[in-house]
Structures are given as C-alpha cells and as structure tokens.
Scaffold this active site. Structure first.
Site, PDB file in Angstrom:
ATOM      1  N   ARG A   1       0.865  -1.038   0.397  1.00 39.37           N
ATOM      2  CA  ARG A   1       0.372  -0.009  -0.092  1.00 39.37           C
ATOM      3  C   ARG A   1       1.155   1.195  -0.211  1.00 39.37           C
ATOM      4  NH1 ARG A   1      -3.536   2.280   4.028  1.00 39.37           N
ATOM      5  NH2 ARG A   1      -5.096   3.303   2.856  1.00 39.37           N
TER       6      ARG A   1
ATOM      7  N   ILE B   1      -6.634   7.331  -0.927  1.00 40.74           N
ATOM      8  CA  ILE B   1      -6.965   5.750  -1.349  1.00 40.74           C
ATOM      9  C   ILE B   1      -7.489   6.114  -0.168  1.00 40.74           C
ATOM     10  CG2 ILE B   1      -4.772   6.695   0.565  1.00 40.74           C
ATOM     11  CD1 ILE B   1      -3.719   4.136  -1.364  1.00 40.74           C
ATOM     12  N   SER B   2      -9.032   4.921  -0.315  1.00 38.37           N
ATOM     13  CA  SER B   2      -9.751   4.400   0.838  1.00 38.37           C
ATOM     14  C   SER B   2      -9.359   3.470   1.556  1.00 38.37           C
ATOM     15  CB  SER B   2     -11.034   3.392  -0.068  1.00 38.37           C
ATOM     16  OG  SER B   2     -11.741   4.404  -1.341  1.00 38.37           O
ATOM     17  N   GLN B   3      -9.830   3.698   3.010  1.00 36.79           N
ATOM     18  CA  GLN B   3     -10.280   2.492   3.897  1.00 36.79           C
ATOM     19  C   GLN B   3      -9.577   1.201   3.605  1.00 36.79           C
ATOM     20  OE1 GLN B   3     -13.122   2.206   6.572  1.00 36.79           O
ATOM     21  NE2 GLN B   3     -11.360   1.509   8.492  1.00 36.79           N
ATOM     22  N   PRO B   4      -8.854   0.408   4.093  1.00 38.36           N
ATOM     23  CA  PRO B   4      -8.379  -0.882   3.337  1.00 38.36           C
ATOM     24  C   PRO B   4      -9.674  -1.859   3.453  1.00 38.36           C
ATOM     25  CG  PRO B   4      -5.930  -0.083   4.165  1.00 38.36           C
ATOM     26  CD  PRO B   4      -7.345   1.229   4.421  1.00 38.36           C
TER      27      PRO B   4
END
Length: 212
Positions: free
Chosen positions: A34, A60-63
């Site tokens: 990431r 960038i989105s939350q995993p």
C-alpha cells in the site's frame, strides 16, 4: 504469484477481525504494498486502516472498505471475470481487483492520477488492467457489458449508464448520497434489479462531466 509482506499480513489479519472473510481478498491485501500508492510523507501510515489524501482533492480508501467492496463483488453468483472500476485514484483498489479478476477496466477523470496509477500497475507486473481518461458517470460501454462494476466515489444517485452496462447476474457496488452516504449493492436479474443497502460510508463525490 505475489508475495505478502509482514505488514501486509498484519493488515489482512486486522481486516479479518473486522469481518472480511474472503480468503482471496485477504491474500490480495496482504500481497499489495500500500505504501507504493501514497505520497512519501504518508508512507509511514500505509498499513493503518484509514483513508489518506493522495492529492487533487482525492483519497486512497480505507483498506476495510476496499476489501468489503471487493468481497461483495466476488459474492456474485455468476463467477465474475471482467470488472469495471469507476475512479482509479491511486490505483490501490485497481491492484487488488487485478489479482482477483481476469480483466480490469478502470476510468479516471484526473489525468495525472491515471498516469501515476498506470505506472504503479507496471511496477507490480499487473498487466490485465486497461485504463481510460474519462467521465465515470458514462462508464465504458465499448468494453461492456461487465460482470461487476465498482465505484470508488459517491454518486448523488445511481448512474443509469452504469446499470445499463451490467451483465445479467452482474453486480454494481456503489456509494450513494451526498452528506449522508450508503453503500449500495445492485444485482441485475434479467431486465430487473435487486438492490441492497450494506452500510454507511464516506467517500469523495463522483464528479460528472469535467475531466482534467
């Protein structure tokens, strides 16, 4: 086959504790670096379960939500092979999809983000991804219909063009709303659609028309 890192495995373990159960999704998370998708100043936060800014007013989105949306796509009964992603962004979600689907088609309205994402796909030897600079509200009809469509920005309403580009049995996973947003799972059944609301979410808006 991609190799996991210790930090990636720790993140995947955390997501499993948060309710992600699909082993293929968890493995893809563990094997995707990431930090490669973040500005240098934020790389130390790469394996935190949080959304982070990537510039151009995007994130960038939350995993967890990356894994959740991917898991929902794979739960479709038709063994999806071709997926359309609306909102390439950093390319992190794209990289996860590329490890799980035969073909990934991704549309991004911000040219500089698309360029960086394409470079990252090459760095990771992910060559089953096709990218387009365009308006996500329009989808990518010339490559459709698709077994699955994932939208990584919140639409004020479900875009009709995207629904039209779903295969029978295909799924559309999309955040819908403005101030208050819900994650919708829409499945095409013949000429009709089944719609389910999954959970509350928070995304940047899906901008129509303008590409930059």
């Amino acid at each position: 086959m991609r190799v996991s890192s210790r930090k990636g495995e720790s993140l995947a373990h955390l997501l499993k504790q948060e309710g992600i159960v699909n082993a293929s999704v968890l493995n893809a998370v563990a094997c995707t670096p990431r930090e490669l998708f973040l500005p240098d100043a934020l790389r130390h936060k790469a394996y935190q379960n949080t959304a982070l800014p990537i510039g151009q007013g995007q994130t960038i989105s939350q995993p967890y939500i990356v894994a959740k949306m991917t898991e929902l796509l794979l739960a479709s009964s038709n063994a999806p092979k071709a997926v359309l992603e609306i909102g390439t962004g950093s390319g992190y979600q794209t990289a996860i999809l590329a490890q799980l689907f035969d073909k990934v088609f991704s549309v991004e309205r911000i040219k500089s983000l698309q360029f960086q994402a394409k470079r990252r796909m090459n760095q990771l030897d992910l060559h089953n991804v096709s990218m387009k600079h365009g308006d996500g509200w329009q989808g990518w009809s010339s490559k459709g219909p698709f077994d699955a469509i994932i939208v990584t920005a919140a639409a004020s309403q479900v875009p009709a063009k995207l629904v039209e580009q779903l295969n029978d049995g295909g799924r559309l996973i999309i955040p819908v709303g403005e101030q208050s947003q819900q994650l919708h799972c829409i499945t095409r059944v013949g000429e009709g659609f089944n719609e389910q609301i999954i959970e509350a979410v928070r995304f940047v808006p899906l901008v129509a028309g303008d590409i930059i």
